[in-house]
Enzyme design. Structure first.
Site, PDB file in Angstrom:
ATOM      1  N   LYS A   1     -68.672  21.270  73.795  1.00 31.67           N
ATOM      2  CA  LYS A   1     -68.985  19.825  73.803  1.00 31.67           C
ATOM      3  C   LYS A   1     -67.672  19.075  73.831  1.00 31.67           C
ATOM      4  CE  LYS A   1     -72.793  18.083  72.759  1.00 31.67           C
ATOM      5  NZ  LYS A   1     -74.010  17.747  73.449  1.00 31.67           N
TER       6      LYS A   1
HETATM    7  N1  GLU Z   1     -75.852  17.180  76.516  1.00 29.90           N
HETATM    8  C1  GLU Z   1     -77.048  17.938  76.579  1.00 29.90           C
HETATM    9  C2  GLU Z   1     -77.385  18.572  75.249  1.00 29.90           C
HETATM   10  O1  GLU Z   1     -76.927  18.149  74.235  1.00 29.90           O
HETATM   11  C3  GLU Z   1     -77.072  18.921  77.728  1.00 29.90           C
HETATM   12  C4  GLU Z   1     -76.028  19.944  77.768  1.00 29.90           C
HETATM   13  C5  GLU Z   1     -76.021  20.698  79.092  1.00 29.90           C
HETATM   14  O2  GLU Z   1     -76.889  20.524  79.909  1.00 29.90           O
HETATM   15  O3  GLU Z   1     -75.072  21.468  79.245  1.00 29.90           O
HETATM   16  O4  GLU Z   1     -78.166  19.472  75.179  1.00 29.90           O
END
Ligand code: GLU
Length: 430
Positions: A120
């Protein structure tokens, strides 16, 4: 109703109502580890990220001034595959927040049994204060700063709070230009014309709706007689509300940052424009009643879906929640302390790492489509999403039934044993 205080939650760790994502994630891991037969060393390793990249991102504002912003990419674990997770643009982005959120991505991918680990990242910036041109320059420079640590086989970012398919298109273009070849698989959540998957944007909300539907069925309720309140009407909240509305539930209240609207007969969720579609339209909607965001959380409804920000449900308001079931649309909307209160009050909480996992699941489908250079139809995406969600639901429900644990503990048990087994099989190098 049982009143809960910090003393009977965890005597060794003081309760705060604003705990960081990292604190919550570590407490959850520690607790889950007591339910799973996993080596202490593996748990210790999983408390820490593999790597956290901190970068300075210079941005030339439209007025010619130079501003230097800070960006991060936390890579928690990649034992099951490349790091995977969103990039958020938000003023409160910190290294710790990214680490906590990257841990949740590791568990989310493992619960879904998709071959990714957790990552992230983000930039500490308010995207509402940037013009489109500034956002583009910022994203391209961020992509350049992260170029060495991302890639289709290394780490695959995606949209998150404050970012969208356009952001991913700029990121993908900047990366591809430097690599000398078009590399759609470096990010997911792109526009469909450049390798994005149909159904990706709706997927997190859709999975929240699928898990809500399954939970309602599990508790022997009837979807047609279920009332739902949704906090946050962005992509996750609006898509969850619309699917549940379509399947027969009464979505009686929704909110955006400015406030909430209520119609006890059920709102027409299609005609309420989402925050992403037309900002300000939720609180501006002509509804029978208006409420504050806090009041929405305390409505006497069957299902509450917090789909806005982290730490929405805390020790301060958990005792006032009247819903019979909580389904987490946002990442980390419930603090550890609030979770304990809900457990004591017998209010089941369907956790984020299962409920909103449709997003990363369709990201995985997108990555496969990019590698194969072959786009799937929307029907295929939605059918495969449905079956992956049901598989994960079954695995988590089996743990709930076998061990009489909370839904969050059950989801962690599924995830942690998959990650730990992979670590044990691979062993430690050197
Ligand atoms: N930001 C989204 C989540 O928290 C998607 C992450 C992704 O698709 O890699 O799940």
């Amino acid at each position: 109703m049982t009143k809960t205080t910090s003393e009977n939650i965890d005597a060794t760790e003081s309760e705060t109502t604003t705990e960081s994502a990292l604190t919550t994630a570590r407490r959850q891991l520690k607790r889950a580890a007591t339910h799973v037969d996993v080596d202490d060393g593996v748990v210790e390793r999983l408390k820490h990220p593999t790597k956290v990249q901190r970068v300075s991102v210079p941005l030339k504002r439209d007025n010619g001034e130079l501003e230097v912003l800070t960006g991060f990419r936390a890579q928690h674990d990649d034992v099951r595959g490349p790091y995977k997770g969103g990039l958020r643009y938000h003023p409160e982005v910190t290294a710790d927040e990214c680490i906590g959120l990257s841990m949740w991505m590791t568990w989310k991918c493992a619960v879904m049994d998709i071959p990714f680990g957790g990552g992230k990242g983000g930039i500490a910036v308010d995207p509402k204060e940037l013009s489109d041109e500034e956002k583009e320059r910022l994203t391209r420079r961020f992509a350049e700063e992260l170029r060495d640590v991302v890639g289709p086989k290394q780490d695959v970012p995606a949209p998150d709070m404050g970012t969208d398919p356009q952001t991913m298109a700029w990121f993908m273009d900047a990366y591809s230009m430097q690599h000398g070849e078009t590399t759609p698989g470096v990010v997911t959540g792109k526009p469909s014309v450049i390798g994005g998957s149909y159904g990706r944007e709706e997927a997190p909300g859709r999975s929240v709706a699928i898990i809500t539907r399954e939970a309602i069925d599990y508790y022997g309720w009837n979807l047609d007689e279920t009332t739902v309140a949704v906090q946050g009407y962005g992509s996750v909240g609006a898509n969850a509300a619309r699917s549940l509305d379509k399947w027969g539930a009464d979505v009686v209240a929704v909110s955006d940052v400015n406030g909430a609207i209520l119609d006890s007969e059920g709102l027409d969720t299609k005609s309420v424009m989402g925050h992403d579609e037309r900002p300000g339209m939720v609180s501006g909607y002509d509804a029978p009643q208006r409420l504050s965001n806090e009041e929405l959380l305390e409505l006497d409804v069957d299902v509450l879906i917090p789909a806005a920000v982290g730490n929405a449900l805390t020790a301060d308001n958990a005792d006032d929640v009247q819903a019979d079931l909580i389904v987490e649309g946002a990442n980390g909307p419930t603090t550890f302390a609030a979770d304990s209160i809900f457990e004591q009050r017998d209010i089941p909480v369907l956790p984020d790492i299962l409920a909103n996992a449709g997003g990363v699941t369709v990201s995985y489908f997108e990555w496969l489509q990019d590698i194969n250079r072959r786009q799937w139809t929307l029907d295929r995406v939605n059918n495969e999403l449905e079956s992956e969600m049901l598989k994960a639901w079954d695995a988590v429900r089996d743990e709930v039934e076998a061990h009489d644990v909370s839904w969050r503990d059950a989801a962690y048990m599924v995830a942690l044993s998959r990650v730990a087994t992979a670590k044990e099989e691979r062993g430690l190098w050197p």
